[in-house]
Structure formats: structure tokens, C-alpha cells
Design an enzyme around this catalytic site. Structure first.
Site, mmCIF file in Angstrom:
data_model
loop_
_atom_site.group_PDB
_atom_site.id
_atom_site.type_symbol
_atom_site.label_atom_id
_atom_site.label_comp_id
_atom_site.label_asym_id
_atom_site.label_seq_id
_atom_site.Cartn_x
_atom_site.Cartn_y
_atom_site.Cartn_z
ATOM 1 N N CYS A 123 9.585 -5.929 -11.409
ATOM 2 C CA CYS A 123 8.999 -7.103 -10.754
ATOM 3 C C CYS A 123 10.036 -7.849 -9.945
ATOM 4 O O CYS A 123 10.770 -8.686 -10.475
ATOM 5 C CB CYS A 123 8.406 -8.058 -11.780
ATOM 6 S SG CYS A 123 7.256 -7.309 -12.918
ATOM 7 N N THR A 125 9.383 -8.329 -5.990
ATOM 8 C CA THR A 125 8.680 -8.942 -4.867
ATOM 9 C C THR A 125 7.760 -10.079 -5.302
ATOM 10 O O THR A 125 7.159 -10.030 -6.370
ATOM 11 C CB THR A 125 7.885 -7.849 -4.123
ATOM 12 O OG1 THR A 125 8.794 -6.858 -3.710
ATOM 13 C CG2 THR A 125 7.144 -8.398 -2.926
ATOM 14 N N GLU A 126 7.671 -11.111 -4.441
ATOM 15 C CA GLU A 126 6.768 -12.249 -4.687
ATOM 16 C C GLU A 126 5.844 -12.402 -3.491
ATOM 17 O O GLU A 126 6.116 -11.839 -2.424
ATOM 18 C CB GLU A 126 7.612 -13.513 -4.887
ATOM 19 C CG GLU A 126 8.533 -13.384 -6.086
ATOM 20 C CD GLU A 126 9.349 -14.637 -6.365
ATOM 21 O OE1 GLU A 126 9.329 -15.568 -5.538
ATOM 22 O OE2 GLU A 126 9.986 -14.661 -7.427
ATOM 23 N N ILE A 156 3.066 -5.280 -7.768
ATOM 24 C CA ILE A 156 3.793 -4.719 -8.905
ATOM 25 C C ILE A 156 3.129 -3.419 -9.352
ATOM 26 O O ILE A 156 1.994 -3.424 -9.852
ATOM 27 C CB ILE A 156 3.872 -5.735 -10.077
ATOM 28 C CG1 ILE A 156 4.478 -7.054 -9.582
ATOM 29 C CG2 ILE A 156 4.676 -5.140 -11.237
ATOM 30 C CD1 ILE A 156 5.828 -6.922 -8.873
ATOM 31 N N ARG A 267 -6.985 28.967 11.718
ATOM 32 C CA ARG A 267 -7.891 28.391 12.698
ATOM 33 C C ARG A 267 -7.793 29.137 14.036
ATOM 34 O O ARG A 267 -6.717 29.231 14.620
ATOM 35 C CB ARG A 267 -7.517 26.910 12.877
ATOM 36 C CG ARG A 267 -8.205 26.205 14.013
ATOM 37 C CD ARG A 267 -9.629 25.847 13.663
ATOM 38 N NE ARG A 267 -10.217 24.982 14.676
ATOM 39 C CZ ARG A 267 -11.531 24.755 14.755
ATOM 40 N NH1 ARG A 267 -12.348 25.323 13.887
ATOM 41 N NH2 ARG A 267 -12.018 23.965 15.672
ATOM 42 N N ILE A 336 -2.899 18.714 13.921
ATOM 43 C CA ILE A 336 -3.072 20.170 13.892
ATOM 44 C C ILE A 336 -4.447 20.524 13.316
ATOM 45 O O ILE A 336 -5.129 21.419 13.807
ATOM 46 C CB ILE A 336 -1.920 20.839 13.098
ATOM 47 C CG1 ILE A 336 -0.631 20.763 13.919
ATOM 48 C CG2 ILE A 336 -2.258 22.296 12.743
ATOM 49 C CD1 ILE A 336 0.626 21.191 13.179
ATOM 50 N N GLY A 339 -10.284 17.553 14.269
ATOM 51 C CA GLY A 339 -11.392 16.794 13.685
ATOM 52 C C GLY A 339 -11.466 16.956 12.175
ATOM 53 O O GLY A 339 -11.717 15.994 11.441
ATOM 54 N N GLU A 362 10.269 -0.519 -1.298
ATOM 55 C CA GLU A 362 11.682 -0.249 -1.606
ATOM 56 C C GLU A 362 12.556 -0.419 -0.361
ATOM 57 O O GLU A 362 13.488 0.330 -0.133
ATOM 58 C CB GLU A 362 11.800 1.168 -2.190
ATOM 59 C CG GLU A 362 13.065 1.423 -2.990
ATOM 60 C CD GLU A 362 13.074 0.782 -4.363
ATOM 61 O OE1 GLU A 362 12.083 0.110 -4.736
ATOM 62 O OE2 GLU A 362 14.096 0.907 -5.053
ATOM 63 N N THR A 364 11.771 -1.817 3.766
ATOM 64 C CA THR A 364 11.089 -1.225 4.922
ATOM 65 C C THR A 364 12.080 -0.421 5.753
ATOM 66 O O THR A 364 13.293 -0.571 5.623
ATOM 67 C CB THR A 364 10.494 -2.329 5.828
ATOM 68 O OG1 THR A 364 11.592 -3.110 6.319
ATOM 69 C CG2 THR A 364 9.511 -3.217 5.082
#
Lengths: 378, 262
Positions: A123, A125-126, A156, A267, A336, A339, A362, A364
Site C-alpha cells: 500500500c 499509492t493514495e 491496492i 490466415r 495482424i 477484425g 510501478e 509510469t
């Protein structure tokens, strides 16, 4: 110089990959869709020794190196990046104890994780502090014979299932980094309130929540290091954990490449498999190149950590390069597949959604560049 | 109680098989080797017996190339006690392999109570090593077993026969059993198991040590080549009613002369 894995590391990788193929891949799509926490798979992985690999042998752990850890991390992420986030979160939460704990704390808190299946949460980050982790507002006050925690944590991992929290707070917000302290909190302690499970874009099988601490009393002996030493422990934890997080991007990218190669050979368009078209060949070449470079960075960052060489800069290279590459590679995998790739019937759109988070958590990709430039320009 | 498990290291199922340029064997350099999947059932069965008879010793034995002993390591990581490896080329015939396995088992100095093996190796698919081995030891053998029960010194095994029926055998040990899919679910080698396996004894033997010479070869390979590529299918247009008779005659003719099925 030797780039080869040891025979033991090859065996470890084979085991983890076999587990990923047999246990994780068949359920990854369903768990993603329903947001199912992978309790059974998590437990099975723990039984095989694939979880909590950071715990040293003297406390009942496997005695693995960081390099062994990233080999396992890559292989499990190959099965599912989302499930692997939950698995990896245990290491993330236990690492501060491995790094900053006393012998007594390690025996008390690490060893039980080797004896029974338990889940831990980290824990830091806030709601108002993500990248700016130094600006933590959660308070840790001296209550005489115990600490009192008040504050709110956000994003968390594993919070809803955790037996143990490692919580970062501040003894005095005006001290900034110098006030940050880390405490180990039993999840059953009164005053802990869990938020609702976040409905995320990817990593949907991992459990992510806010956690509120209302006058949570923690024994004095649960603090890691002295008051104010939390920042150093957190930074050292990141040197260990960033290669591990990078390895998960690597595993996801490898899966995207393997699926792309398979599909491109099957394909048929314009009378030939699309693998015969240069436009597709170049995308596949690019994927292979980026994966190889990511793997070298991840292995080197982990190896440096094992050798006791300061790896802050290389760990950031590994984390940013592997996660940015994973994003590009999984996006190209969808391209690749065309659709079909955009449809949830096929596995690649999930990889693309999962990849995004690794560029964010962790540290950016932008924070990693900040770390790199700071190291390069100092 | 002494249980021996014969394992073979075979190319991974996804391997693209390429004959060597002189056609004497297949290219082995780039092959990823795995434990023969049927042998995994044999290892698992040995370990299941060991859970009920803890003093049982499980020894895995392999004959084959030196560069990798991982099938043996994997078996020991799963829980086997020790291993013997007879170094040899990968293109021995079944008779030589069976003789080498017998020699390696005898070298341990322990009399086998149960010898387990996979029913076949998925590379050359000979399906005969367990039976040859049983003959050499003069022991009874049952192949393709899908059920196993141990009662003192007898075993009760089930084997699949044509039509999905099961044959049930009761045999006094010592016995040779060849295992099929469905017998059990092979366990994973755990990470602590992998670490422990490093310390378990692995005896290294040569073909000479187990008394196998070139004279034991019963089968000589004359060459290895890929099957001819399937030619593209032929299409016949019979939409024009007036030409149908000719088209049918043409198809029948080709089925006789080219496909030779009529």
C-alpha cells in the site's frame, strides 16, 4: 560473459511455462470477462513454489536469485498478465520486509507465507499521490505502545483477499520524503475498510481496491526500520521489483508474438498465408527484435541487483522498454489478427488491454524516463 | 521395494522434423527435448506407489544422448529417488535400448519389483521396448494399462482393448507394466523439487558398461526422408449434363491408374 540460462533455470522456466499453458491460459479469457479472482490457480502456483520467490532460504523460501524471479515472472505472465499481477503483488508486498526487516520481523512475517497459502498487499499509492509517492498523506502517529494509522490508499492489488498489508505513511507530512515510514499491518486489525473492487480495462482477474485506515492500531515492533526510513526501503524495493514488473510485460509480449506467428501462417489472403506479405513480416520482425532487447534488459537489471550493483537506471530502462514494447507488440498483434483481433473471441485484444497497465503501475513509463535522465545527468 | 521407471527423451511435439542432409538420421541440434509424455504416467504411477509404500525406492533409467539429462532431472524433481543414464546415440533400435535398460537396472544391484514405462515413445512409435525388456528379464508384462492397484505382492491392472472394453489382470510381482494416458494425472515438478533433484544421485553409464555392442543391433536404418508432399487436389467440372459421362469415365480412370484405389 555467458548469456545461457543454467540447467536449473531452464527447468524452472519449463515448469512455470507448463503451468501457464495448462492452468492459466485455459481460464484467462473467462476470468478476464467475469473479473474472477484466480484463488485456485494462485494456490496451486503457491503449492509448486512459484509464488513468494523473493523469500530467502533461511526464512523458508526457495533461495532464488532475482534472475530466477524474472524467469518465473515472464513465464507466468505468458499465461495471463492479469493473474500474474496478483501473484507478483505478494512479492511486491514482501520485498520491503526482505529488504528492511529485522531478523525477528522476517521470521514472524515471511516464514508463515512459506508454510501456508497467504496473500499480501503493498500500500503506497493514495488517491492524490501516484507518481509523486513522496507526497504521501497517510499518517502514522505514535500512540505510546503502538502506532496509529489514518489515511486512504488507492489501487491496492489483492486488497480484498490480503492477509497482510505493508503500508507506507508519514510520521510528519512536513518532513516530506524524510517522514515516510513503512509498517506491517495484519489485515484483520480493526479500522481497515475496503473499497469496492475497481472495474478495470485490463488485468481484470486481479483484485484492485481502495483501502481506508481509520485509527488502525499496529504494534510498535511492526515498523520496518526506524521512523522516516520508509522512503529508502521503498526505493530499494523498486530496484528489485522493477525488473520483475518488466518481466511480466515480456511474458505478455512473447505470447502476443507466438499468437501472431501462428495466425499469420494460418490466415490466407490474396491466395497466400498473410505471413508471406512483407507488411506482416515486418511487424513480426519488429516484435521479435523488441522482445529480445527487452529480455536482455530485464535479465541484466535482475542480474545487477543479484550482484549488488546499483541498478536503478537499468531497472528503469528495463521497465520502460519492456512495457512500451509490450504495448506496441500487443497492438500489432491485434492489427495482424485484423477484425478477428478486435473481437473478444480471440485472445489478442485482452493482451492489448493488459499491456496498457504495465506502462502505468510501478512507475509510469514517463517516471522511468525521469529516473533515467536523473541518473544520466547527475 | 524397488520400482524402476524407464523414460525416454523425445523431441517436443511441436518440433519440425528435418532429415540430415545425408539421410542417415534427423537433425537433432535444434530439437527441444521433453520427457516422453507416456513416460510421465509411468513416473507418476511409481510416485503414487511410493506414497502408500514410503520405503519404496524409485529409480528412473534412460538410454540416450548425453547433452541433456533433463528428463531424468524432471523425474527426480517430481519425486523419484535416483537416476541412471546410459549415454548412447538417439537412433538405437528397440532391442539395444531394452538391453541397455536391463543392464542399467542390474547395475544398481537391486532386484526390480515393478518396472514401469510408457506404452510407446512418441518419436519412433515402436511400442515394443517394455515387452522386449520383460522377455529379457523373463518377467510377465502388460501394456496399455489405464488402471493400477497394488495388493501386497500382486498388482491388479486394467488395460484397454478394442471396442472400449477393459481387460483386468492380476499378476504377482515382479512385473513390467507399460502405461497409457488415463492411468493418472502426472504431477508437476515443484520448484523445491527441482532444487532437491540437484542433490539426488545420477549414475552415468556407457553402453559398454551395460554390455551393449553394435552386434546387438537388430534393426539398421537405411535412410530417413520426409514423406512426399501431397499434390494439390484435382477438380472435375460435371455441371454440363452432356459431358457428365466423360467426366465420370475420366475420374474412374484416374482412380485406377493414378490413385490406384480401384
Amino acid at each position: 560473459m555467458d548469456f545461457a540460462l543454467t540447467s536449473e533455470q531452464r527447468e524452472i522456466r519449463e515448469l512455470a511455462l507448463k503451468f501457464a499453458r495448462n492452468e492459466m491460459i485455459p481460464l484467462a479469457q473467462e476470468y478476464d470477462e467475469k473479473g474472477t479472482f484466480p484463488t485456485e490457480i494462485f494456490k496451486k502456483a503457491w503449492e509448486l513454489g512459484l509464488i513468494n520467490v523473493c523469500i530467502p532460504a533461511e526464512y523458508g523460501g526457495p533461495g532464488f536469485t532475482g534472475l530466477d524471479g524474472v524467469i518465473i515472472g515472464e513465464s507466468l505472465a505468458y499465461g495471463c498478465m492479469g493473474m500474474n499481477t496478483s501473484f507478483m503483488a505478494n512479492d511486491l508486498a514482501l520485498l520491503p520486509i526482505v529488504i528492511g526487516g529485522t531478523d525477528e520481523q522476517k521470521k514472524k512475517f515471511l516464514t508463515p507465507f512459506t508454510q501456508e497459502f497467504k496473500i499480501a498487499s503493498f500500500c503506497l499509492t493514495e488517491p492524490g499521490n501516484g507518481s509523486d509517492a513522496g507526497g504521501i498523506k497517510t499518517s502514522i502517529k505514535d500512540g505510546g505502545d503502538h502506532w496509529i494509522i489514518n489515511g486512504e490508499k488507492m489501487w491496492i492489488t489483492n486488497a480484498g483477499y490480503a492477509d497482510l498489508f505493508v503500508v507506507y505513511g508519514t510520521i510528519d507530512v512536513t518532513l516530506k520524503h524524510k517522514g515516510i515510514s513503512a509498517v506491517i499491518v495484519d489485515a484483520k486489525t480493526a479500522g481497515i475498510v475496503l473499497g469496492k473492487k475497481e472495474d478495470k480495462m485490463g488485468h481484470r482477474s486481479s483484485d484492485t481496491r481502495g483501502v481506508r485506515f481509520n485509527n488502525v492500531k499496529v504494534p510498535k515492533e511492526n515498523m520496518l526500520g526506524k521512523p522516516g526510513e520508509g522512503w529508502a526501503i521503498a526505493m530499494s524495493t523498486l530496484d528489485h521489483s522493477r525488473p520483475l514488473v518488466a518481466s511480466s510485460a515480456l511474458g505478455g509480449a512473447q505470447r502476443a508474438l507466438d499468437l501472431s506467428i501462428q495466425y499469420a501462417k494460418e490466415r490466407i489472403q490474396f491466395g497466400v498465408p498473410i505471413a508471406k506479405h512483407q507488411a506482416v513480416q515486418f511487424m513480426i520482425a519488429e516484435m521479435g527484435m523488441k522482445i529480445e532487447a527487452s529480455r536482455l534488459l530485464v535479465h541484466k537489471a535482475a542480474w545487477m541487483c543479484d550482484q549488488g550493483i546499483k541498478n536503478t537506471e537499468v531497472a528503469s530502462y528495463a521497465k520502460a522498454f519492456a512495457s512500451d514494447s509490450c504495448m506496441q507488440i500487443t497492438t500489432d498483434a491485434v492489427q495482424i489478427y485484423g477484425g478477428y483481433g478486435y473481437s473478444k473471441e480471440y485472445p489478442v485484444e485482452k493482451l492489448m488491454r493488459d499491456a496498457k497497465l504495465i506502462q502505468i503501475y510501478e512507475g509510469t513509463s514517463q517516471i522511468q524516463r525521469l529516473v533515467m535522465s536523473r541518473e544520466l545527468l547527475k | 521395494m524397488n520400482i524402476f521407471v524407464c523414460v525416454k527423451q523425445v523431441p517436443d511435439t511441436e518440433t519440425k522434423i528435418i532429415p540430415t542432409s545425408d539421410g542417415s538420421f534427423i537433425e537433432t541440434a535444434s530439437i527441444k527435448w521433453i520427457m516422453n509424455p507416456y513416460d510421465e504416467y509411468a513416473v507418476e504411477q511409481a510416485l503414487l506407489i511410493k506414497t502408500t509404500i514410503p520405503e519404496a525406492n524409485v529409480t528412473v533409467v534412460r538410454v540416450g544422448s548425453v547433452k541433456d539429462t533433463e528428463a531424468l532431472r524432471t523425474a527426480m524433481a517430481m519425486g523419484a529417488d535416483e537416476a541412471s543414464h546410459v549415454a548412447a546415440g538417439d537412433n538405437l533400435d528397440s532391442y539395444s535400448i531394452a538391453k541397455a535398460l536391463k543392464g542399467a537396472i542390474e547395475k544398481t544391484g537391486r532386484k526390480p519389483d515393478i518396472i514401469l514405462a510408457g506404452k510407446q515413445a512418441i518419436d519412433d512409435d515402436c511400442l515394443q521396448v517394455p515387452q522386449i525388456l520383460a522377455e529379457m528379464f523373463n518377467l510377465p508384462s502388460v501394456s496399455v494399462i489405464v488402471g493400477f492397484e497394488m495388493n501386497g505382492t500382486t498388482v491388479k491392472v486394467k488395460r484397454e482393448v478394442e471396442g472400449g472394453a477393459l481387460e483386468v489382470y492380476e499378476i504377482a510381482t515382479p512385473v513390467v507394466l507399460a502405461c497409457n494416458k488415463g492411468l493418472n494425472t502426472p504431477r508437476y515438478a515443484s520448484l523445491p523439487g527441482i532444487m532437491k533433484a540437484k542433490k539426488k544421485p545420477l549414475a552415468q553409464l556407457s553402453l559398454a558398461d551395460v554390455g551393449v555392442t553394435d552386434a546387438d543391433r537388430r534393426v539398421k536404418y537405411s535412410g530417413f526422408k520426409l514423406p512426399p508432399e501431397k499434390p494439390a487436389g484435382k477438380k472435375f467440372d460435371a455441371t454440363d449434363a452432356a459431358k457428365q459421362k466423360d467426366v465420370v469415365a475420366q475420374v474412374v480412370g484416374l482412380l485406377r491408374t493414378e490413385a490406384k484405389v480401384l
